[in-house]
Enzyme design. Structure first.
Site, PDB file in Angstrom:
ATOM      1  N   HIS A   1       0.858  -1.181   0.000  1.00  0.00           N
ATOM      2  CA  HIS A   1       0.000   0.000   0.000  1.00  0.00           C
ATOM      3  C   HIS A   1       0.895   1.231   0.000  1.00  0.00           C
ATOM      4  O   HIS A   1       1.706   1.433   0.901  1.00  0.00           O
ATOM      5  CB  HIS A   1      -0.937   0.001   1.205  1.00  0.00           C
ATOM      6  CG  HIS A   1      -2.074  -0.952   1.065  1.00  0.00           C
ATOM      7  ND1 HIS A   1      -2.675  -1.576   2.143  1.00  0.00           N
ATOM      8  CD2 HIS A   1      -2.744  -1.397  -0.038  1.00  0.00           C
ATOM      9  CE1 HIS A   1      -3.661  -2.349   1.708  1.00  0.00           C
ATOM     10  NE2 HIS A   1      -3.705  -2.259   0.387  1.00  0.00           N
ATOM     11  N   ALA A   2       0.726   2.072  -1.000  1.00  0.00           N
ATOM     12  CA  ALA A   2       1.711   3.101  -1.315  1.00  0.00           C
ATOM     13  C   ALA A   2       1.934   4.103  -0.185  1.00  0.00           C
ATOM     14  O   ALA A   2       3.060   4.540   0.058  1.00  0.00           O
ATOM     15  CB  ALA A   2       1.273   3.842  -2.584  1.00  0.00           C
ATOM     16  N   ARG A   3       0.880   4.490   0.510  1.00  0.00           N
ATOM     17  CA  ARG A   3       0.988   5.585   1.478  1.00  0.00           C
ATOM     18  C   ARG A   3       1.573   5.161   2.821  1.00  0.00           C
ATOM     19  O   ARG A   3       1.848   6.010   3.676  1.00  0.00           O
ATOM     20  CB  ARG A   3      -0.389   6.204   1.697  1.00  0.00           C
ATOM     21  CG  ARG A   3      -1.425   5.258   2.306  1.00  0.00           C
ATOM     22  CD  ARG A   3      -2.791   5.900   2.260  1.00  0.00           C
ATOM     23  NE  ARG A   3      -3.857   5.031   2.767  1.00  0.00           N
ATOM     24  CZ  ARG A   3      -5.139   5.354   2.718  1.00  0.00           C
ATOM     25  NH1 ARG A   3      -5.502   6.504   2.186  1.00  0.00           N
ATOM     26  NH2 ARG A   3      -6.056   4.536   3.199  1.00  0.00           N
ATOM     27  N   GLU A   4       1.780   3.867   3.017  1.00  0.00           N
ATOM     28  CA  GLU A   4       2.228   3.355   4.312  1.00  0.00           C
ATOM     29  C   GLU A   4       3.755   3.376   4.383  1.00  0.00           C
ATOM     30  O   GLU A   4       4.422   2.341   4.378  1.00  0.00           O
ATOM     31  CB  GLU A   4       1.646   1.956   4.530  1.00  0.00           C
ATOM     32  CG  GLU A   4       0.118   1.989   4.572  1.00  0.00           C
ATOM     33  CD  GLU A   4      -0.542   0.616   4.464  1.00  0.00           C
ATOM     34  OE1 GLU A   4       0.171  -0.409   4.518  1.00  0.00           O
ATOM     35  OE2 GLU A   4      -1.782   0.566   4.343  1.00  0.00           O
TER      36      GLU A   4
ATOM     37  N   ARG B   1      -3.080   5.040  -2.303  1.00  0.00           N
ATOM     38  CA  ARG B   1      -2.958   3.703  -1.719  1.00  0.00           C
ATOM     39  C   ARG B   1      -2.693   2.615  -2.763  1.00  0.00           C
ATOM     40  O   ARG B   1      -1.956   1.658  -2.504  1.00  0.00           O
ATOM     41  CB  ARG B   1      -4.267   3.379  -0.975  1.00  0.00           C
ATOM     42  CG  ARG B   1      -4.472   1.928  -0.537  1.00  0.00           C
ATOM     43  CD  ARG B   1      -5.852   1.813   0.095  1.00  0.00           C
ATOM     44  NE  ARG B   1      -6.305   0.440   0.283  1.00  0.00           N
ATOM     45  CZ  ARG B   1      -6.311  -0.195   1.452  1.00  0.00           C
ATOM     46  NH1 ARG B   1      -5.847   0.411   2.532  1.00  0.00           N
ATOM     47  NH2 ARG B   1      -6.771  -1.423   1.542  1.00  0.00           N
TER      48      ARG B   1
ATOM     49  N   ASN C   1      -3.525  -5.415  -2.347  1.00  0.00           N
ATOM     50  CA  ASN C   1      -3.793  -6.375  -1.282  1.00  0.00           C
ATOM     51  C   ASN C   1      -5.243  -6.834  -1.261  1.00  0.00           C
ATOM     52  O   ASN C   1      -5.712  -7.409  -0.285  1.00  0.00           O
ATOM     53  CB  ASN C   1      -3.410  -5.800   0.085  1.00  0.00           C
ATOM     54  CG  ASN C   1      -3.126  -6.895   1.087  1.00  0.00           C
ATOM     55  OD1 ASN C   1      -2.464  -7.882   0.761  1.00  0.00           O
ATOM     56  ND2 ASN C   1      -3.635  -6.748   2.307  1.00  0.00           N
ATOM     57  N   ARG C   2      -5.944  -6.575  -2.344  1.00  0.00           N
ATOM     58  CA  ARG C   2      -7.250  -7.201  -2.612  1.00  0.00           C
ATOM     59  C   ARG C   2      -7.200  -7.938  -3.949  1.00  0.00           C
ATOM     60  O   ARG C   2      -8.222  -8.432  -4.408  1.00  0.00           O
ATOM     61  CB  ARG C   2      -8.364  -6.141  -2.679  1.00  0.00           C
ATOM     62  CG  ARG C   2      -8.526  -5.284  -1.432  1.00  0.00           C
ATOM     63  CD  ARG C   2      -9.051  -6.077  -0.244  1.00  0.00           C
ATOM     64  NE  ARG C   2      -9.353  -5.195   0.874  1.00  0.00           N
ATOM     65  CZ  ARG C   2      -8.463  -4.790   1.768  1.00  0.00           C
ATOM     66  NH1 ARG C   2      -7.192  -5.186   1.665  1.00  0.00           N
ATOM     67  NH2 ARG C   2      -8.811  -4.008   2.773  1.00  0.00           N
TER      68      ARG C   2
ATOM     69  N   HIS D   1       2.429  -3.675   6.810  1.00  0.00           N
ATOM     70  CA  HIS D   1       1.479  -2.603   6.547  1.00  0.00           C
ATOM     71  C   HIS D   1       1.500  -1.631   7.725  1.00  0.00           C
ATOM     72  O   HIS D   1       2.185  -1.844   8.708  1.00  0.00           O
ATOM     73  CB  HIS D   1       0.061  -3.172   6.395  1.00  0.00           C
ATOM     74  CG  HIS D   1      -0.158  -4.002   5.185  1.00  0.00           C
ATOM     75  ND1 HIS D   1      -0.914  -3.585   4.121  1.00  0.00           N
ATOM     76  CD2 HIS D   1       0.271  -5.256   4.862  1.00  0.00           C
ATOM     77  CE1 HIS D   1      -0.950  -4.529   3.189  1.00  0.00           C
ATOM     78  NE2 HIS D   1      -0.232  -5.560   3.616  1.00  0.00           N
ATOM     79  N   SER D   2       0.713  -0.577   7.605  1.00  0.00           N
ATOM     80  CA  SER D   2       0.419   0.285   8.746  1.00  0.00           C
ATOM     81  C   SER D   2      -0.992   0.852   8.516  1.00  0.00           C
ATOM     82  O   SER D   2      -1.446   0.927   7.375  1.00  0.00           O
ATOM     83  CB  SER D   2       1.447   1.413   8.857  1.00  0.00           C
ATOM     84  OG  SER D   2       1.313   2.353   7.819  1.00  0.00           O
ATOM     85  N   TYR D   3      -1.697   1.191   9.605  1.00  0.00           N
ATOM     86  CA  TYR D   3      -1.260   1.238  10.994  1.00  0.00           C
ATOM     87  C   TYR D   3      -2.321   0.569  11.847  1.00  0.00           C
ATOM     88  O   TYR D   3      -3.423   0.317  11.372  1.00  0.00           O
ATOM     89  CB  TYR D   3      -1.103   2.706  11.465  1.00  0.00           C
ATOM     90  CG  TYR D   3      -2.365   3.542  11.370  1.00  0.00           C
ATOM     91  CD1 TYR D   3      -3.227   3.679  12.478  1.00  0.00           C
ATOM     92  CD2 TYR D   3      -2.743   4.173  10.189  1.00  0.00           C
ATOM     93  CE1 TYR D   3      -4.376   4.434  12.411  1.00  0.00           C
ATOM     94  CE2 TYR D   3      -3.899   4.919  10.110  1.00  0.00           C
ATOM     95  CZ  TYR D   3      -4.716   5.045  11.220  1.00  0.00           C
ATOM     96  OH  TYR D   3      -5.878   5.774  11.142  1.00  0.00           O
TER      97      TYR D   3
ATOM     98  N   TYR E   1     -11.548  -6.166  10.578  1.00  0.00           N
ATOM     99  CA  TYR E   1     -12.665  -6.416   9.663  1.00  0.00           C
ATOM    100  C   TYR E   1     -12.223  -7.447   8.642  1.00  0.00           C
ATOM    101  O   TYR E   1     -11.036  -7.711   8.481  1.00  0.00           O
ATOM    102  CB  TYR E   1     -13.142  -5.146   8.987  1.00  0.00           C
ATOM    103  CG  TYR E   1     -12.304  -4.619   7.834  1.00  0.00           C
ATOM    104  CD1 TYR E   1     -12.901  -4.174   6.659  1.00  0.00           C
ATOM    105  CD2 TYR E   1     -10.913  -4.524   7.917  1.00  0.00           C
ATOM    106  CE1 TYR E   1     -12.157  -3.665   5.607  1.00  0.00           C
ATOM    107  CE2 TYR E   1     -10.164  -4.014   6.871  1.00  0.00           C
ATOM    108  CZ  TYR E   1     -10.788  -3.588   5.722  1.00  0.00           C
ATOM    109  OH  TYR E   1     -10.047  -3.088   4.695  1.00  0.00           O
TER     110      TYR E   1
ATOM    111  N   GLU F   1       0.594  -4.917  11.085  1.00  0.00           N
ATOM    112  CA  GLU F   1       0.121  -3.535  10.989  1.00  0.00           C
ATOM    113  C   GLU F   1       0.956  -2.738  11.983  1.00  0.00           C
ATOM    114  O   GLU F   1       0.771  -2.846  13.192  1.00  0.00           O
ATOM    115  CB  GLU F   1      -1.370  -3.435  11.319  1.00  0.00           C
ATOM    116  CG  GLU F   1      -2.282  -4.092  10.303  1.00  0.00           C
ATOM    117  CD  GLU F   1      -2.471  -3.259   9.047  1.00  0.00           C
ATOM    118  OE1 GLU F   1      -1.973  -2.111   9.008  1.00  0.00           O
ATOM    119  OE2 GLU F   1      -3.133  -3.749   8.113  1.00  0.00           O
TER     120      GLU F   1
END
Length: 443
Positions: free
Chosen positions: A208-211, A263, A280-281, A333-335, A385, A408
């Protein structure tokens, strides 16, 4: 201790937000090399300015009415849910533009809901997260032989690649670079392997790009399994560890040059002007089910089909080629400070769930013993979730990798995706302790 000495010891010692609805825009092609300081400052200022007036709210969801209200804002321009809308969690973090903030907070008050403010000024937080070093310090880094990467700042893709080249050169015989393919925009999905063992482990970050903390932590692991290899002889004689700090290079570069909160990947979406898929989906196990959206503009759009993205296809092909040797899969990943074990697509548990839980708990305990925070351990579908098409579920179910986990990382929302660079080093130390404890738990 020099790299040759380390190697000898090892061998000899016994053993939607802005961007929703946006047409395809190619990321800057000038980012294949190291970026001058002036351009870094300009890009950061331009990127941050797009979030002027944005805030991150923490909404209390102690009633179904609040959850239903939040769901009416899914996929709306000016809205970016940083944590999922889920009855499993007591709060939801959401970034909102000034106009949406006024409307949402009014509706929350009218319905008896409540909220707080995690980040009062997203624009300022973006600038604070990664201060640009002084010209003098940058000059020192540029003059340093081999690489410019540090664990006191977040770095561009080229710097991560440069560091892996340096490690390959300095630790010949122990570490070497590899690639799993080329991204949509022509970037190398590059990694580095370290170790001498026949058993194998996979570690990736930056899906995920923004993490941003994720690639930084993986690069810290690269350092630990090379520069301090003399401390990890038991691991490196038993295993070869494959590490990719930035699995989504197009998206990662776009968070520096385009939209900080991007993301997804940067592929074209058939029949839509919207860009990218959530990698990641995008894995082919329970693809397109829980925790996804059919809207191509959504951050959780799973792609037009399983493995539609070259980055996820690269992971699939590599792991299937190594499926008889690969024993552990870890994705960062985060967060939220959690450590997930399969499965995330639903509450079903693998038959060896107790063994996976044992290893994960070893990691969480080691992380805390190294000065880190407490991490919750369990299935994402029970702690946070349900989300389908994830890499960890696919690695377990389809690539037959026995030990599959997702971290995470820090924090729990005070900074969220804008974790300050001053926390990289501590995050790296505590996470490295966790990873090594998990590996030693299966030796």
């Amino acid at each position: 201790m020099g790299p040759l000495v380390s190697l000898l010891l090892l061998l000899l010692t016994p053993a939607a937000v802005p961007g929703h609805g946006q047409v395809h825009v190619q990321s800057s092609r000038g980012d294949t090399g190291l970026v001058p300081a002036l351009r870094l400052r300009t890009e950061q200022a331009d990127n941050a300015a797009q979030y002027a007036g944005y805030q991150v709210l923490r909404v209390n969801v102690d009633s179904n009415g609040t959850l239903d209200l939040l769901r009416t804002y899914e996929d709306r321009p000016g809205v970016d849910f940083w944590t999922p809308i889920s009855p499993l969690v007591p709060t939801v973090d959401v970034m909102v533009s000034p106009d949406v903030r006024s409307e949402l907070t009014r509706r929350l008050k009218d319905s008896g809901g409540s909220y707080g403010v995690n980040i009062g000024n997203v624009q300022d937080a973006i600038v604070r997260q990664n201060p640009i070093p002084s010209p003098f310090y940058l000059e020192l880094l540029e003059g340093r032989q081999g690489y410019q990467l540090t664990w006191k700042a977040y770095h561009r893709l080229a710097v991560h690649h440069q560091y892996m080249d340096y490690v390959e050169h300095e630790y010949r015989g122990l570490c070497s670079t590899f690639s799993i393919g080329i991204s949509t925009e022509g970037r190398n999905v590059k990694g580095i392997r370290c170790g001498l063992g026949e058993r194998e482990i996979w570690i990736d970050g930056g899906i995920h790009a923004r993490e941003w903390i994720s690639p930084a932590v993986v690069s810290y692991l690269v350092k630990d399994f090379s520069a301090t290899s003399y401390k990890e002889q038991d691991i490196l004689k038993a295993f070869t560890i494959y590490m990719i700090p930035v699995l989504n290079p197009d998206g990662y570069e776009y968070t520096h040059t385009g939209r900080r909160m991007w993301r997804k990947t940067r592929s074209r979406t058939p029949g839509s002007s919207c860009v990218g898929a959530d990698p990641n989906r995008n894995f082919g196990y329970h693809w397109g089910e829980a925790g996804t959206s059919t809207n191509p503009c959504s951050d959780v759009y799973p792609g037009s089909r399983p493995f539609s993205e070259p980055e996820t296809r690269g992971v699939r092909d590599f792991l299937l080629q190594h499926k008889n040797k690969m024993e552990m899969y870890i994705s960062f990943h985060s967060y939220s400070q959690m450590l997930f074990v399969p499965y995330g697509h639903g509450t079903e548990r693998p038959s060896d769930y107790d063994e996976l839980l044992r290893v994960a708990q070893k990691g969480a305990a080691a992380l805390q013993a190294a000065g880190g925070p407490a991490f919750r351990v369990g299935q994402a579908s029970r702690l946070l979730y349900a989300a389908s098409g994830g890499s960890d579920d696919w690695a377990k179910a389809k690539a037959n990798i026995k030990y599959s986990f997702t971290f995470e990382l820090r924090d729990k929302g005070f900074n969220g995706f804008l974790l300050p660079s001053s926390l990289i080093e501590q995050s790296g130390r505590e996470t490295a302790a966790a990873v090594k404890a998990m590996i030693r738990a299966i030796l």
